[in-house]
Write a protein that holds these residues in place. Structure first.
Motif, PDB file in Angstrom:
ATOM      1  N   MET A 143       0.984  -0.878  -0.362  1.00 52.80           N
ATOM      2  CA  MET A 143       0.436   0.272  -0.362  1.00 52.80           C
ATOM      3  C   MET A 143       0.433   1.277   0.431  1.00 52.80           C
ATOM      4  N   LEU A 144       2.287   0.787   0.983  1.00 52.42           N
ATOM      5  CA  LEU A 144       3.270   2.228   0.644  1.00 52.42           C
ATOM      6  C   LEU A 144       3.537   2.824  -0.422  1.00 52.42           C
ATOM      7  N   MET A 145       4.058   1.285  -0.771  1.00 56.49           N
ATOM      8  CA  MET A 145       4.728   1.965  -2.611  1.00 56.49           C
ATOM      9  C   MET A 145       3.937   2.094  -3.865  1.00 56.49           C
ATOM     10  N   THR A 146       2.532   1.862  -3.402  1.00 53.08           N
ATOM     11  CA  THR A 146       1.222   2.326  -4.751  1.00 53.08           C
ATOM     12  C   THR A 146       1.477   3.953  -4.345  1.00 53.08           C
ATOM     13  N   GLU A 147       1.737   4.162  -2.989  1.00 54.56           N
ATOM     14  CA  GLU A 147       0.832   5.617  -2.527  1.00 54.56           C
ATOM     15  C   GLU A 147       2.557   6.549  -3.041  1.00 54.56           C
ATOM     16  N   ALA A 148       3.293   5.689  -2.974  1.00 58.34           N
ATOM     17  CA  ALA A 148       4.624   6.561  -3.000  1.00 58.34           C
ATOM     18  C   ALA A 148       4.533   6.281  -5.309  1.00 58.34           C
ATOM     19  N   LEU A 149       4.209   5.839  -5.279  1.00 58.83           N
ATOM     20  CA  LEU A 149       4.232   5.540  -6.575  1.00 58.83           C
ATOM     21  C   LEU A 149       3.442   6.443  -7.658  1.00 58.83           C
ATOM     22  N   SER A 150       2.234   6.282  -7.180  1.00 61.67           N
ATOM     23  CA  SER A 150       0.714   7.752  -7.258  1.00 61.67           C
ATOM     24  C   SER A 150       1.703   8.766  -7.343  1.00 61.67           C
ATOM     25  N   THR A 151       2.220   9.368  -6.262  1.00 61.78           N
ATOM     26  CA  THR A 151       2.880   9.872  -5.924  1.00 61.78           C
ATOM     27  C   THR A 151       3.958  11.121  -6.524  1.00 61.78           C
ATOM     28  N   SER A 152       4.769  10.239  -6.483  1.00 58.06           N
ATOM     29  CA  SER A 152       6.413  10.186  -7.040  1.00 58.06           C
ATOM     30  C   SER A 152       6.629  10.861  -6.111  1.00 58.06           C
ATOM     31  N   GLN A 153       6.557  10.823  -4.897  1.00 58.60           N
ATOM     32  CA  GLN A 153       7.624  11.846  -3.850  1.00 58.60           C
ATOM     33  C   GLN A 153       7.423  10.419  -2.886  1.00 58.60           C
ATOM     34  N   PRO A 154       8.721  11.007  -2.018  1.00 60.03           N
ATOM     35  CA  PRO A 154       8.438  10.191  -0.927  1.00 60.03           C
ATOM     36  C   PRO A 154       7.692  10.659   0.242  1.00 60.03           C
ATOM     37  N   ILE A 155       6.639   8.763   0.702  1.00 62.26           N
ATOM     38  CA  ILE A 155       5.799   9.358   1.861  1.00 62.26           C
ATOM     39  C   ILE A 155       6.236   8.673   2.619  1.00 62.26           C
ATOM     40  N   LEU A 156       5.914   9.033   3.964  1.00 60.16           N
ATOM     41  CA  LEU A 156       5.864   8.083   5.257  1.00 60.16           C
ATOM     42  C   LEU A 156       4.775   7.320   5.462  1.00 60.16           C
ATOM     43  N   GLY A 157       5.084   6.401   5.826  1.00 62.88           N
ATOM     44  CA  GLY A 157       4.144   4.947   6.251  1.00 62.88           C
ATOM     45  C   GLY A 157       2.794   5.310   8.384  1.00 62.88           C
ATOM     46  N   ASP A 158       2.740   3.730   8.050  1.00 61.06           N
ATOM     47  CA  ASP A 158       1.933   3.795   9.592  1.00 61.06           C
ATOM     48  C   ASP A 158       2.861   2.733  10.507  1.00 61.06           C
ATOM     49  N   PHE A 159       2.451   3.146  11.710  1.00 53.51           N
ATOM     50  CA  PHE A 159       2.936   1.090  11.981  1.00 53.51           C
ATOM     51  C   PHE A 159       1.999   0.031  12.254  1.00 53.51           C
ATOM     52  N   TYR A 160       2.732  -0.945  11.782  1.00 53.16           N
ATOM     53  CA  TYR A 160       1.665  -2.214  11.129  1.00 53.16           C
ATOM     54  C   TYR A 160       3.169  -3.549  12.192  1.00 53.16           C
ATOM     55  N   HIS A 161       2.658  -4.418  12.381  1.00 52.43           N
ATOM     56  CA  HIS A 161       3.344  -5.434  12.072  1.00 52.43           C
ATOM     57  C   HIS A 161       3.785  -6.674  10.929  1.00 52.43           C
ATOM     58  N   ASN A 181      12.299  10.138 -15.826  1.00 52.78           N
ATOM     59  CA  ASN A 181      11.426  10.286 -14.420  1.00 52.78           C
ATOM     60  C   ASN A 181      10.543   9.707 -14.619  1.00 52.78           C
ATOM     61  N   ARG A 182      10.770   8.723 -15.164  1.00 52.50           N
ATOM     62  CA  ARG A 182       9.818   8.039 -14.519  1.00 52.50           C
ATOM     63  C   ARG A 182      10.149   6.609 -13.413  1.00 52.50           C
ATOM     64  N   VAL A 183       9.380   6.324 -12.730  1.00 53.74           N
ATOM     65  CA  VAL A 183       9.452   5.211 -11.390  1.00 53.74           C
ATOM     66  C   VAL A 183       9.779   3.854 -12.075  1.00 53.74           C
ATOM     67  N   VAL A 184      11.283   3.772 -11.205  1.00 54.54           N
ATOM     68  CA  VAL A 184      11.028   2.868 -12.329  1.00 54.54           C
ATOM     69  C   VAL A 184      11.614   1.555 -10.629  1.00 54.54           C
ATOM     70  N   ALA A 185      11.262   2.052  -9.755  1.00 61.42           N
ATOM     71  CA  ALA A 185      11.349   1.030  -8.393  1.00 61.42           C
ATOM     72  C   ALA A 185      11.383   1.997  -7.116  1.00 61.42           C
ATOM     73  N   VAL A 186      11.279   0.849  -5.981  1.00 61.52           N
ATOM     74  CA  VAL A 186      10.840   1.821  -5.297  1.00 61.52           C
ATOM     75  C   VAL A 186      11.644   1.346  -3.884  1.00 61.52           C
ATOM     76  N   LEU A 187      12.238   2.189  -2.853  1.00 61.43           N
ATOM     77  CA  LEU A 187      13.832   2.159  -2.584  1.00 61.43           C
ATOM     78  C   LEU A 187      12.446   1.713  -0.728  1.00 61.43           C
ATOM     79  N   ILE A 188      12.223   1.365  -0.186  1.00 58.93           N
ATOM     80  CA  ILE A 188      11.676   0.790   1.194  1.00 58.93           C
ATOM     81  C   ILE A 188      12.526   1.249   2.763  1.00 58.93           C
TER      82      ILE A 188
END
Length: 984
Positions: A143-161, A181-188
Motif C-alpha cells: 500500500m505504501l509503495m502504491t502511494e509513493a508510485l502515485s505521488t512520485s514523492q517520498p512518503i511515510l507509512g504508519d506503524f504495523y506488525h 523521470n519515470r518511476v522504475v523502483a521504490v526504496l523502502i
C-alpha cells in the motif's frame, strides 16, 4: 422581683450574641477554608496543565522533526549512487552491480540506524532486502509503495506488525526514477520504532513516576494505543484498544476531536490530567498525562493546615469570649488580648498567603536573619522553615554563577541600605542543603513597617530547571540541523523575494570558490555563464509563480574562471500569512558526472558502429556464400553449354553474355567476402615500404596526372603479416576514392610509421588493445565528408557517387580486409578539408606458410571412385555431371548422414571425398573425421563459398588442407581433383 432579675438579663443577651457570632465565625472560616482548597486545586491543575502542554509541544516537535529526517533519508538514499546502480541493475541484471548496490544500501543502513532497506520494482518484486524475509512485500508495504508510485514523492507509512520478522515496523518509501523521470523502483526504509520513536515517548525532561506520553490512533470504532505504556505490561502495537463509548478516557476524547488540557480517566481507569493534541501530517494523537490524585496532596495539606489554624482561631475566640464573660472588669486586658489575637490572625493570613505562592519566598528581619519561608522555598533550598528561622540568609540561600561556578554575592546589604529592589538574575545556580544544583531566577525587595521604615528583605526565586531543559533541547535540535546542513556535500542555499542569496552553506567555497560573505546579497543569476544569463521561459514562469522546481541544470562560473555544471532543486517559502519569502534549495556539482556521461556516450557510439559493421559483415558473408552456390551452377552450366555449341550458333553469343555476367557477379561476391573478412588469403611477412613502393606506378595510373602522389615512408618499418594482394586492394580503393573526391588538381599522400600503443591510449577507443602497430596514412585534398556520411561509408553498397559511377563496395572491402588482418581503420574528414584514413596493422613476427593454388589442366581426367557431399542439390548434380564426364565413378550424397551410410555399405575403395564446408547436420571437418575412422588415410577436398568454420581461421588456409573456392569452373574443378589424387 424585677430588681432581683435585672442584672442577669444583659449577661444572657451578651452570651447569646457571642455564641451566635462564634457560630457565624466558624461557618465563615469553614467556607473560607473550603474555598481556599478549591482555589489551590484549580491553581495546581493550571500549573500542571502548562507543564504537560510544554512537554507535549516539545515531543510533538521532536516527532515531526524525526519524521522529516526519515523523509529526507528516503529522498537522499533513492538518489545519487544508489539510483545509478539501480538503473544499471534493471538494465543489465549484472550480479556485480547487485552486490555493489547491496553494499551501498548496507552502508546507509548501518550509518543511519535502519532495521532494513528494501528495493522493489513497481510490480512488487523485491530486488534487494538487507534482512532475510519473505520473498514478497507485506500488504502494508505494498500500500505504501502504491502511494509513493502515485505521488512520485517520498512518503511515510504508519506503524504495523510485520509478519516476516515478527516486529513492529514503520516504513518510509521513496520512488527511484530514471533519466526520463519515470518511476522504475521504490526504496523502502524499514524503521524499528523501539529504537527511536518509543524512547522519545518515554523520555521526560524531569523524571516523574506518575507521568507518561503515548501515541494513539482511531481503528474503526476502537482506539488503538500505539506505543509502550508505563503502567501496563504489554508489547507495543498489540492492539490494546478502547471502545469509543469510553467517553471519559483521554485517548478516546483525542480521536473524537478534543484537544488541549483535560481531566479524565486513563487506560487503567485512574483519574489523570492530560494534554491532548494531534500530530500534524499523521493519523496519530499524542496523549501526555499524569495521575491527578497525587497532585491534590499539596493543596489538601495546605487546606488542612488552614482549617487547623481556623480551629485554633475559633478556640481562641471561644476562650476569649469565656474570659470576657468571667472577667468583665478586665476590659483593658481583654482589649490588649483582642489586639494580640488580631495581630496573630493577620500573621497567619500572611503566612497562608505566603505558602500559596508558587515561587520560593524567604523573608528576613533587618539583620538579614530568616523569619519566614514558604514550602516552595523549603523544597528548593532543602531547609525546613523551623530549621531556617534565625539563620543568616546567606547560609540558607547559597548561589553560584552558572558560567564560573564561583559564589555569587547576595544583594541583601544593598537592599537594606538603599531600600531599592534588585532586578531578576538569569544566570545563577541554587545549591540546596544536599548539594543538588538547579537554575533559578531571583529578585530582592525591601519590607517596610507601618511607619515606612525598612524592617527586612523579601527574596522571591523561581525554579528554571524545566525552562532550561527546554531551551537546551531546542538548542540541541537547532545545532543538529545546522550540523546536518554543513555535513551535506551539496550546496544548501536560501534566497529572498528578489532572489538574492541570504544563506549559503560552507560547501559554497569548495564548489564555487567564493566565501559565504562574497555570495550574500547577490542574485543567483549573477553567477551564470554569459550564454545562460537569461533563464529559459519554463524556469522563468516557474519562479514567477513561486512554484517548486527540481533537477534544473545550469553552468555557473567559478571564482577561478572555470565552469561547473550544477543541478538545482528548490521550494518556495511563505510566511504565516502566505506571503512569498523566497526560495530554499540545494545544488549539486555534476560536472564530473556530465563529463563521464559524454565520454560514455562516445564509447557507446563507437561500440554501436562496430556492432553495426559486424552485423552487416555477417549478413554480407552469408549472402555471398549462398550466392556463390548459385553462381557455381550458372557459370559451369554456361561453360558446359558453350563447349557444346558451335561458334556460328545463334545461342552462343547469349550464353557467352550469361557466362561473363556470372563471372562479374563472382567478383562482386569476392568483394563482399573481403568486407565480411571471410575471403581466402595467403598472408606472409611483408615490408610495407617495399610492398607499397612496388605499387606506386599502378597507383599513379589510377589517380591520373593532375593529382600529385607523395610517398613518405618511415625508415626501418616493422614487418606485418598480410596477403600482399590485399595491400594492393586497400590502396587501390582508397586512391580511386581520393581521385573522385578531388576536383581539378590536388595531392594524395601515403605514409607509414611505427606506433606503440599503451593502455592509456586504448581507453575510450573501441577495438584497440595495447601493442606494436604499423600505421598507414592515406590523405587527400578532396572535398571531405560530413559526419553523417562518415557514419555510413564502410557499409556495403553505400555511395555518394552518381548512378553507374560506383558499386559502393570499395570502402567496405577496405574495412573487411583491415579487420580480417586484425587491424583497425579510422577516418578523419570535414567538408572542404580533405580526408585522412589511418590504418593500424599489428606488428608481425612469424613467417606464414603460403598455400599453393592449383593450376588448371584441360585434360585432367581419371577412373578413380570419388564421393561428393553437398547439401545444395544443383551443385551436387553439377559436380557429379562434370566429374562423370571425365571418367570418374561418383558416389553422391546430399547430407553428411547419407554420406556415412554410403561409406559403410560401399564395398570398393573410395579414393577421394569432396565435401562442402558448411552443412545443416554436420560440418565438413567433422564428417571427414568420422570417415577417416572408417577408412584411415582417405584423401579429401573442401569446397565452399567462404571458409569461416573449418578451412580458414580468420581467412588463413591451414597447413595440409586442400580447398577449392566457389564458384569454380569445369577446368578448375577437374584440375584440382586431379592434383589432390596425384598428391602423395
Amino acid at each position: 422581683m424585677n430588681i432581683a432579675h435585672a442584672p442577669k438579663m444583659p449577661v444572657l443577651g451578651r452570651s447569646w450574641f457571642q455564641g451566635t457570632m462564634a457560630c457565624l465565625a466558624v461557618l465563615v472560616f469553614v467556607m473560607g477554608g473550603y474555598w481556599f482548597i478549591h482555589v489551590r486545586e484549580e491553581a495546581t491543575k493550571r500549573e500542571h496543565y502548562e507543564h504537560l502542554a510544554t512537554i507535549a509541544r516539545l515531543k510533538t516537535d521532536q516527532l515531526r522533526a524525526w519524521r522529516q529526517e526519515r523523509l529526507a533519508d528516503a529522498r537522499m538514499n533513492a538518489s545519487g549512487m544508489a539510483r545509478r546502480l539501480t538503473l544499471e541493475l534493471l538494465h543489465t541484471n549484472n550480479p556485480a552491480v547487485l552486490a555493489q548496490l547491496t553494499e551501498r544500501l548496507r552502508f546507509f543502513q548501518e550509518n543511519e540506524g535502519y532495521h532494513n532497506m528494501i528495493l522493489a520494482t513497481p510490480d512488487g518484486r523485491i530486488l534487494v532486502s538487507l534482512q532475510d524475509r519473505n520473498a514478497t512485500l507485506e500488504a502494508e508495504e505494498k500500500m505504501l509503495m502504491t502511494e509513493a508510485l502515485s505521488t512520485s514523492q517520498p512518503i511515510l507509512g504508519d506503524f504495523y506488525h510485520c509478519r516476516s520478522c515478527e516486529m513492529i515496523h514503520f516504513d518510509a518509501a521513496s520512488p527511484v526514477v530514471d533519466d526520463a523521470n519515470r518511476v522504475v523502483a521504490v526504496l523502502i526504509l524499514v524503521v524499528d520504532p523501539a529504537r527511536d520513536v518509543f524512547p522519545l515517548m518515554q523520555t521526560w525532561p524531569m523524571p516523574h513516576a506518575d507521568a507518561e506520553s503515548y501515541l494513539a490512533r482511531r481503528e474503526g470504532d476502537r482506539v488503538l494505543l500505539l506505543s509502550p505504556l508505563r503502567h501496563l505490561a504489554s508489547p507495543s502495537l498489540n492492539f490494546t484498544s478502547l471502545a469509543l463509548s469510553t467517553v471519559d478516557n483521554s485517548a478516546v476524547r483525542a480521536v473524537l476531536g478534543e484537544s488541549g488540557g483535560a481531566l479524565g480517566m486513563d487506560y487503567r481507569n485512574v483519574p489523570v490530567l492530560s494534554d491532548i493534541r494531534a500530530v500534524s501530517g499523521t493519523p496519530w494523537y499524542m496523549i501526555t498525562e499524569m495521575d491527578y490524585e497525587p497532585l491534590l496532596t499539596q493543596a489538601r495539606i495546605q487546606g488542612g493546615s488552614l482549617l487547623f489554624m481556623l480551629a485554633m482561631v475559633i478556640t481562641m475566640t471561644i476562650v476569649l469570649a469565656r474570659l470576657d464573660s468571667v472577667s468583665r472588669r478586665k476590659n483593658l486586658s481583654e482589649a490588649l488580648l483582642e489586639a494580640q489575637c488580631a495581630r496573630n490572625r493577620s500573621q497567619e493570613e500572611i503566612r497562608a498567603t505566603l505558602y500559596a505562592i508558587g515561587a520560593g519566598v524567604i523573608a528576613t528581619d533587618g539583620s538579614g536573619l530568616v523569619n519566614r519561608m514558604n514550602m516552595e522555598a523549603e523544597r528548593l533550598c532543602g531547609w525546613r522553615e523551623e530549621e531556617a528561622l534565625g539563620q543568616p540568609l546567606v547560609a540558607v540561600f547559597h548561589a553560584l554563577d552558572d558560567t564560573t561556578n564561583n559564589p555569587v554575592p547576595l544583594p541583601i546589604s544593598q537592599v537594606l541600605a538603599a531600600g531599592e529592589s534588585v532586578g531578576v538574575s538569569q544566570h545563577i545556580l541554587l545549591v540546596d542543603r544536599n548539594g543538588q544544583r538547579r537554575p533559578v531566577t531571583d529578585s530582592w525587595s525591601p519590607i517596610r513597617d507601618e511607619h515606612g521604615e525598612i524592617s527586612g528583605v523579601v527574596l522571591i526565586f523561581r525554579d528554571q530547571t524545566n525552562k532550561k531543559a527546554m531551551e537546551r533541547a531546542q538548542f540541541e535540535i537547532g545545532k543538529r540541523y545546522s550540523d546536518l546542513i554543513e555535513s551535506v556535500n551539496d550546496l544548501i542555499w536560501e534566497t529572498d523575494t528578489q532572489h538574492r542569496f541570504i544563506f549559503v552553506s560552507r560547501r559554497v567555497e569548495d564548489m564555487l570558490g567564493y566565501r559565504s560573505e562574497e555570495i550574500m546579497g547577490r542574485p543567483w543569476d549573477a553567477f551564470l555563464c554569459p550564454e545562460e544569463s537569461q533563464p529559459d521561459e519554463g524556469l522563468t514562469y516557474t519562479i514567477a509563480n513561486h512554484q517548486p522546481f527540481r533537477m534544473i541544470c545550469h553552468t555557473w562560473m567559478r571564482k577561478d574562471g572555470n565552469r561547473g555544471i550544477y543541478e538545482s532543486s528548490a521550494t518556495a517559502t511563505f510566511d504565516q500569512q502566505g506571503r512569498f519569502l523566497g526560495y530554499r534549495g540545494i545544488s549539486r556539482d555534476i560536472t564530473d558526472r556530465r563529463q563521464a556521461e559524454e565520454e560514455q556516450h562516445k564509447l557507446q557510439e563507437q561500440l554501436l558502429q562496430a556492432q553495426k559493421m559486424d552485423t552487416i559483415g555477417r549478413l554480407a558473408g552469408g549472402v555471398a556464400h549462398d550466392f556463390n552456390n548459385m553462381l557455381t551452377v550458372i557459370c559451369n552450366y554456361a561453360e558446359m553449354s558453350l563447349s557444346e555449341v558451335e561458334e556460328a550458333h545463334p545461342l552462343r553469343k547469349r550464353l557467352a553474355a550469361i557466362h561473363k555476367a556470372a563471372l562479374h557477379s563472382a567478383d562482386l561476391t569476392r568483394q563482399l567476402l573481403a568486407f565480411a573478412r571471410k575471403q581466402v588469403t595467403v598472408p606472409q611477412i611483408l615490408d610495407l615500404n617495399e610492398t607499397i613502393t612496388g605499387m606506386l606506378k599502378m597507383l599513379r595510373r589510377l589517380i591520373g596526372e593532375n593529382i600529385e602522389l607523395q610517398w613518405k615512408p618511415t625508415p626501418e618499418i616493422w614487418p606485418v603479416k598480410m596477403d600482399p594482394t590485399q595491400v594492393g586492394q586497400v590502396l587501390a580503393n582508397l586512391a580511386v576514392n581520393a581521385r573522385d573526391a578531388i576536383a581539378g588538381t590536388g595531392h594524395l599522400v601515403i605514409a607509414t610509421e611505427n606506433l606503440t600503443v599503451d593502455q592509456a591510449y586504448c581507453a575510450g577507443r573501441i577495438n584497440f588493445s595495447p601493442g606494436d602497430y604499423v600505421e598507414i596514412t592515406v590523405s587527400d585534398s578532396g572535398c571531405g565528408m560530413t559526419g553523417e556520411v562518415i557514419n555510413h561509408i564502410f557499409e556495403p553498397f553505400f555511395t555518394t557517387k552518381g548512378e553507374g559511377q560506383g558499386t559502393g563496395l570499395g570502402l567496405s572491402t577496405v574495412h573487411g580486409i583491415v579487420y580480417q588482418n586484425e587491424g583497425i581503420i579510422h577516418v578523419y574528414s570535414e567538408p572542404g578539408q580533405g580526408t585522412t584514413f589511418r590504418i593500424y596493422l599489428p606488428r608481425g613476427e612469424i613467417e606464414a606458410e603460403v598455400a599453393r593454388l592449383p593450376q588448371s589442366d584441360d585434360s585432367a581426367s581419371g577412373s578413380e571412385t570419388l564421393m561428393i557431399v553437398e547439401d545444395e542439390i544443383t551443385i551436387l548434380e553439377l559436380s557429379t555431371t562434370i566429374l562423370e564426364n571425365k571418367g570418374y565413378t561418383i558416389l553422391a550424397a546430399s547430407t553428411p548422414h547419407e554420406a556415412l551410410d554410403l561409406v559403410r555399405t560401399f564395398q570398393g575403395v573410395i579414393h577421394l571425398v569432396i565435401t562442402d564446408v558448411i552443412m545443416p547436420q554436420m560440418n565438413g571437418r567433422d564428417l571427414l573425421d568420422q570417415i577417416n575412422r572408417l577408412h584411415p588415410g582417405i584423401k579429401s577436398l573442401y569446397m565452399s563459398g567462404y571458409t569461416a568454420d573449418i578451412i580458414a581461421q580468420q581467412g588463413v588456409i591451414e597447413a595440409g588442407l586442400q580447398f577449392i573456392e566457389k564458384p569454380f569452373s569445369v577446368k578448375g574443378l577437374c584440375a584440382k581433383v586431379r592434383e589432390v589424387l596425384d598428391t602423395a
